[in-house]
Design an enzyme around this catalytic site. Structure first.
Site, PDB file in Angstrom:
ATOM      1  N   CYS A  27     110.696  -3.445 -63.795  1.00  0.00           N
ATOM      2  CA  CYS A  27     111.358  -4.721 -64.041  1.00  0.00           C
ATOM      3  C   CYS A  27     110.485  -5.768 -64.722  1.00  0.00           C
ATOM      4  O   CYS A  27     110.821  -6.254 -65.796  1.00  0.00           O
ATOM      5  CB  CYS A  27     111.861  -5.269 -62.708  1.00  0.00           C
ATOM      6  SG  CYS A  27     112.550  -6.919 -62.806  1.00  0.00           S
ATOM      7  N   HIS A  71     110.136 -13.237 -61.739  1.00  0.00           N
ATOM      8  CA  HIS A  71     109.372 -11.986 -61.577  1.00  0.00           C
ATOM      9  C   HIS A  71     108.210 -11.847 -62.546  1.00  0.00           C
ATOM     10  O   HIS A  71     107.764 -10.744 -62.823  1.00  0.00           O
ATOM     11  CB  HIS A  71     110.286 -10.770 -61.718  1.00  0.00           C
ATOM     12  CG  HIS A  71     111.051 -10.461 -60.478  1.00  0.00           C
ATOM     13  ND1 HIS A  71     111.867  -9.362 -60.388  1.00  0.00           N
ATOM     14  CD2 HIS A  71     111.136 -11.087 -59.294  1.00  0.00           C
ATOM     15  CE1 HIS A  71     112.436  -9.340 -59.206  1.00  0.00           C
ATOM     16  NE2 HIS A  71     111.999 -10.379 -58.528  1.00  0.00           N
TER      17      HIS A  71
END
Length: 170
Positions: free
Chosen positions: A39, A98
């Site tokens: 990710c 993130h």
């Protein structure tokens, strides 16, 4: 957003007039390549236009990796947010960043709207805080009505494969 959740992609349910107009006057890529199966590095590649070995976000980011090399996008890497901000646009990020210091706007993104508090109670969550201020039930809490051990039980219809309109499992 799913690949087919836009008017220009064939959805008769989702209304996306601005995206439809952009697609009509721009280029729509029907095939893509992801620089990383993980990710955070993949997101950093999309935002910077660089491969992971060039932007140095090599691992997934999480609360235990704050400040660890390879677990955050270095501040000197230029993102599309930086470019748009320098051109006079106001940019925001939605959901978990993130890419390091998720609770702080950065890399040209001044506005921040996180959809859930995944870093823990020590970090701010604008959405949860707005629910509290408005007295609105928070449907993202693990004990909220409709929540299961697998997440919210939301139904959007039949899921189809990206390369056809045939429903999965049939």
């Amino acid at each position: 957003m799913r690949w087919d959740a836009a008017g220009f992609a064939g959805s008769s349910i989702v209304q996306t007039p601005h995206l439809d107009r952009l697609a009509q006057s721009g280029v729509c890529f029907e095939n893509t390549y992801c620089a990383s199966p993980v990710c955070s590095p993949a997101r950093a590649s999309w935002l910077t236009g660089l491969y992971p070995h060039a932007h140095l976000q090599l691992k997934n980011y999480g609360p235990g990796s704050i400040g660890k090399w390879g677990s955050y996008l270095p501040p000197d890497r230029v993102t599309i947010g930086d470019v748009l901000k320098s051109a006079g646009y106001r940019c925001g990020m939605v959901g978990p960043w993130h890419l390091g210091n998720d609770h702080l706007p950065q890399h040209g993104f001044d506005d921040f709207w996180c959809t859930y508090r995944y870093l823990g109670k020590d970090y701010p969550d604008p959405l949860f805080d707005s629910f509290d201020r408005a007295g609105v039930p928070n449907l993202y809490l693990k004990d909220a009505e409709g929540m299961t051990q697998y997440g919210n039980t939301l139904e959007f219809g039949v899921i189809t494969t990206p390369d056809s309109s045939a429903p999965l499992g049939r």
